[in-house]
Design a protein around this motif. Structure first.
Motif, PDB file in Angstrom:
ATOM      1  N   PHE A 117       0.790  -1.225   0.000  1.00 55.40           N
ATOM      2  CA  PHE A 117       0.000   0.000   0.000  1.00 55.40           C
ATOM      3  C   PHE A 117       0.822   1.276   0.000  1.00 55.40           C
ATOM      4  CE2 PHE A 117      -2.828  -3.186   1.976  1.00 55.40           C
ATOM      5  CZ  PHE A 117      -3.808  -3.187   1.008  1.00 55.40           C
ATOM      6  N   ALA A 118       2.138   1.177   0.061  1.00 51.85           N
ATOM      7  CA  ALA A 118       2.976   2.373   0.113  1.00 51.85           C
ATOM      8  C   ALA A 118       4.401   2.048  -0.302  1.00 51.85           C
ATOM      9  CB  ALA A 118       2.972   2.952   1.515  1.00 51.85           C
ATOM     10  N   GLN A 147       8.386   3.433   0.563  1.00 49.52           N
ATOM     11  CA  GLN A 147       9.192   4.243   1.472  1.00 49.52           C
ATOM     12  C   GLN A 147      10.426   4.738   0.736  1.00 49.52           C
ATOM     13  OE1 GLN A 147       9.776   2.506   5.338  1.00 49.52           O
ATOM     14  NE2 GLN A 147      11.762   3.488   5.548  1.00 49.52           N
ATOM     15  N   PRO A 149       1.914   6.898  -0.308  1.00 50.75           N
ATOM     16  CA  PRO A 149       0.841   5.907  -0.408  1.00 50.75           C
ATOM     17  C   PRO A 149       0.517   5.575  -1.853  1.00 50.75           C
ATOM     18  CG  PRO A 149      -0.064   8.032   0.178  1.00 50.75           C
ATOM     19  CD  PRO A 149       1.434   8.186   0.160  1.00 50.75           C
ATOM     20  N   ARG A 182      -5.279   5.743  -5.371  1.00 48.58           N
ATOM     21  CA  ARG A 182      -6.524   4.972  -5.484  1.00 48.58           C
ATOM     22  C   ARG A 182      -7.066   5.053  -6.875  1.00 48.58           C
ATOM     23  NH1 ARG A 182      -9.762   5.333   0.030  1.00 48.58           N
ATOM     24  NH2 ARG A 182      -7.989   5.177   1.367  1.00 48.58           N
TER      25      ARG A 182
END
Length: 46
Positions: free
Chosen positions: A28-29, A31, A43, A46
């Protein structure tokens, strides 16, 4: 979902208004570590 992220740890990327070296790619993300040594979590859109 990782199929939509064509990069891996160690790659330098720019996007979503930030730039840095990919530290970790999660479901979902992502880094990133910026050149000024800050950690940014981007993130998944969507």
């Amino acid at each position: 979902m990782i199929i939509f992220r064509p990069f891996k740890a160690g790659d330098y990327i720019e996007g979503a208004g930030v730039a840095g070296t990919v530290e970790e790619v999660q479901i979902f993300a992502t880094q990133l570590k910026t050149p000024d040594n800050k950690t940014i979590i981007v993130p998944m859109p969507r």
